[in-house]
Design a protein around this motif. Structure first.
Motif, PDB file in Angstrom:
ATOM      1  N   UNK A 138     -14.526 -72.029 -29.062  1.00 18.28           N
ATOM      2  CA  UNK A 138     -15.511 -71.677 -30.377  1.00 18.28           C
ATOM      3  C   UNK A 138     -16.318 -71.094 -30.437  1.00 18.28           C
ATOM      4  N   UNK A 139     -17.189 -71.814 -29.152  1.00 28.20           N
ATOM      5  CA  UNK A 139     -18.523 -71.486 -29.016  1.00 28.20           C
ATOM      6  C   UNK A 139     -18.777 -69.571 -28.867  1.00 28.20           C
ATOM      7  N   UNK A 140     -18.217 -68.981 -28.666  1.00 30.20           N
ATOM      8  CA  UNK A 140     -18.092 -67.610 -27.900  1.00 30.20           C
ATOM      9  C   UNK A 140     -17.688 -67.073 -29.651  1.00 30.20           C
ATOM     10  N   UNK A 141     -16.828 -67.500 -30.497  1.00 32.83           N
ATOM     11  CA  UNK A 141     -15.906 -67.121 -31.642  1.00 32.83           C
ATOM     12  C   UNK A 141     -17.866 -67.745 -32.648  1.00 32.83           C
ATOM     13  N   UNK A 142     -18.273 -68.248 -32.115  1.00 33.20           N
ATOM     14  CA  UNK A 142     -19.728 -68.866 -33.243  1.00 33.20           C
ATOM     15  C   UNK A 142     -20.668 -67.611 -33.132  1.00 33.20           C
ATOM     16  N   UNK A 143     -20.702 -66.996 -31.755  1.00 30.57           N
ATOM     17  CA  UNK A 143     -21.586 -66.465 -31.664  1.00 30.57           C
ATOM     18  C   UNK A 143     -22.829 -66.618 -30.098  1.00 30.57           C
ATOM     19  N   UNK A 144     -22.121 -67.871 -29.845  1.00 30.83           N
ATOM     20  CA  UNK A 144     -23.038 -68.011 -28.447  1.00 30.83           C
ATOM     21  C   UNK A 144     -23.661 -66.591 -27.427  1.00 30.83           C
ATOM     22  N   UNK A 145     -22.811 -66.057 -27.196  1.00 28.91           N
ATOM     23  CA  UNK A 145     -23.320 -64.972 -26.254  1.00 28.91           C
ATOM     24  C   UNK A 145     -24.417 -64.108 -27.169  1.00 28.91           C
ATOM     25  N   UNK A 146     -24.700 -63.569 -28.419  1.00 31.16           N
ATOM     26  CA  UNK A 146     -25.832 -63.016 -29.016  1.00 31.16           C
ATOM     27  C   UNK A 146     -26.545 -63.680 -29.264  1.00 31.16           C
ATOM     28  N   UNK A 147     -26.635 -64.875 -29.414  1.00 35.23           N
ATOM     29  CA  UNK A 147     -27.538 -65.425 -29.999  1.00 35.23           C
ATOM     30  C   UNK A 147     -28.385 -66.109 -28.629  1.00 35.23           C
ATOM     31  N   UNK A 148     -28.045 -66.917 -27.205  1.00 33.71           N
ATOM     32  CA  UNK A 148     -28.694 -66.952 -26.006  1.00 33.71           C
ATOM     33  C   UNK A 148     -28.928 -65.952 -25.805  1.00 33.71           C
ATOM     34  N   UNK A 149     -28.127 -65.028 -25.873  1.00 32.58           N
ATOM     35  CA  UNK A 149     -29.476 -63.059 -24.980  1.00 32.58           C
ATOM     36  C   UNK A 149     -30.501 -63.111 -25.660  1.00 32.58           C
ATOM     37  N   UNK A 150     -29.887 -63.314 -27.444  1.00 33.03           N
ATOM     38  CA  UNK A 150     -31.272 -62.832 -27.946  1.00 33.03           C
ATOM     39  C   UNK A 150     -32.445 -63.450 -27.432  1.00 33.03           C
ATOM     40  N   UNK A 151     -32.440 -64.619 -27.635  1.00 35.73           N
ATOM     41  CA  UNK A 151     -33.119 -66.030 -26.913  1.00 35.73           C
ATOM     42  C   UNK A 151     -33.983 -65.816 -25.509  1.00 35.73           C
ATOM     43  N   UNK A 152     -33.148 -65.977 -24.818  1.00 40.78           N
ATOM     44  CA  UNK A 152     -33.637 -65.298 -23.635  1.00 40.78           C
ATOM     45  C   UNK A 152     -34.626 -63.944 -23.009  1.00 40.78           C
ATOM     46  N   UNK A 153     -33.966 -63.603 -24.352  1.00 37.25           N
ATOM     47  CA  UNK A 153     -34.541 -62.370 -23.939  1.00 37.25           C
ATOM     48  C   UNK A 153     -35.924 -62.071 -24.594  1.00 37.25           C
ATOM     49  N   UNK A 154     -36.381 -63.067 -25.582  1.00 38.95           N
ATOM     50  CA  UNK A 154     -37.566 -62.981 -26.118  1.00 38.95           C
ATOM     51  C   UNK A 154     -38.786 -63.711 -24.560  1.00 38.95           C
ATOM     52  N   UNK A 155     -37.964 -64.276 -23.725  1.00 35.89           N
ATOM     53  CA  UNK A 155     -39.197 -64.632 -22.632  1.00 35.89           C
ATOM     54  C   UNK A 155     -40.354 -64.053 -21.942  1.00 35.89           C
ATOM     55  N   UNK A 156     -39.829 -62.078 -21.334  1.00 30.59           N
ATOM     56  CA  UNK A 156     -41.039 -61.992 -20.807  1.00 30.59           C
ATOM     57  C   UNK A 156     -41.816 -61.302 -22.085  1.00 30.59           C
ATOM     58  N   UNK A 157     -41.783 -61.217 -23.294  1.00 30.47           N
ATOM     59  CA  UNK A 157     -42.654 -61.306 -24.581  1.00 30.47           C
ATOM     60  C   UNK A 157     -43.343 -62.177 -24.526  1.00 30.47           C
ATOM     61  N   UNK A 158     -42.961 -63.091 -24.706  1.00 35.37           N
ATOM     62  CA  UNK A 158     -43.615 -64.412 -24.971  1.00 35.37           C
ATOM     63  C   UNK A 158     -45.092 -64.940 -23.750  1.00 35.37           C
ATOM     64  N   UNK A 159     -44.167 -64.673 -22.341  1.00 38.30           N
ATOM     65  CA  UNK A 159     -45.108 -64.562 -20.825  1.00 38.30           C
ATOM     66  C   UNK A 159     -46.058 -64.107 -21.299  1.00 38.30           C
ATOM     67  N   UNK A 160     -45.868 -62.453 -21.552  1.00 37.55           N
ATOM     68  CA  UNK A 160     -46.988 -61.744 -21.211  1.00 37.55           C
ATOM     69  C   UNK A 160     -47.553 -61.544 -22.475  1.00 37.55           C
ATOM     70  N   UNK A 161     -47.748 -62.129 -23.812  1.00 42.08           N
ATOM     71  CA  UNK A 161     -48.451 -62.348 -24.637  1.00 42.08           C
ATOM     72  C   UNK A 161     -49.483 -64.485 -24.401  1.00 42.08           C
ATOM     73  N   UNK A 162     -48.702 -65.339 -24.147  1.00 43.54           N
ATOM     74  CA  UNK A 162     -48.788 -66.097 -24.198  1.00 43.54           C
ATOM     75  C   UNK A 162     -49.669 -66.150 -22.986  1.00 43.54           C
ATOM     76  N   UNK A 163     -49.827 -65.532 -21.553  1.00 37.90           N
ATOM     77  CA  UNK A 163     -50.581 -65.822 -20.788  1.00 37.90           C
ATOM     78  C   UNK A 163     -51.791 -64.636 -20.659  1.00 37.90           C
ATOM     79  N   UNK A 164     -52.619 -64.212 -21.669  1.00 38.97           N
ATOM     80  CA  UNK A 164     -53.517 -62.838 -21.822  1.00 38.97           C
ATOM     81  C   UNK A 164     -54.263 -63.623 -22.169  1.00 38.97           C
TER      82      UNK A 164
END
Length: 164
Positions: A138-164
């Motif tokens: 059910x969660x696979x059909x809801x797009x969990x992989x795409x949603x979680x991956x796109x969320x996790x992929x924000x972390x490096x940019x967030x850290x780089x920006x927040x730590x400046x």
């Protein structure tokens, strides 16, 4: 992109995402420990999260909602099981109604988030185990992989920006 591997196994009812971040384990842990930082990366970019209650203590209940581009709110909750700062967090994650009550018709997952150091970088393994194969499907059909991956992929940019 931080996400390096995504796999799911219907037989074991698991979804596993592996990611590598350009930051030490302690810095990645801070994101999950601080609700204001977590809001920046929890939802996919177009579904920002708001954490209402947040405490990484065993037995604590964390509540949040994500807001769609159209303004629709999707609520969820965690029940914290174990905390081994800064290397492991386990919690149950479920869908909730507008008042943060569990939605019984949607699946709950047991999550294990592990962070390990690799030459000053963090390798994270996010494993979600569902009670049933149908719940995982059910969660696979809801797009969990795409949603979680796109969320996790924000972390490096967030850290780089927040730590400046």
């Amino acid at each position: 992109m931080p996400v390096t591997n995504v796999s799911h196994d219907i037989d074991t009812r698991t979804l596993t995402i592996t990611a590598e971040f350009a930051a030490p384990v302690e810095r990645i842990w801070q994101i999950y420990a601080d609700p204001r930082q977590l809001e920046k990366i929890w939802g996919p970019p177009s579904y920002p999260a708001t954490f209402v209650e947040h405490s990484l203590q065993p037995g604590a209940r964390v509540t949040y909602y994500m807001t769609s581009p159209e303004g629709e709110k999707f609520a969820g909750y965690w029940v914290i099981q174990t905390v081994d700062e800064p290397t492991e967090l386990t919690f149950d994650d479920g869908f909730a109604d507008d008042e943060f009550n569990p939605v019984e018709s949607l699946p709950v997952s047991r999550n294990v988030y592990r962070f390990r150091d690799e030459d000053g970088r963090t390798v994270a393994t996010y494993t979600s185990t569902y009670e049933t194969a149908e719940g995982l499907q059910k969660v696979l059909e809801m797009g969990m992989v795409e949603g979680a991956s796109s969320a996790i992929n924000q972390i490096d940019a967030f850290v780089a920006g927040a730590d400046r």
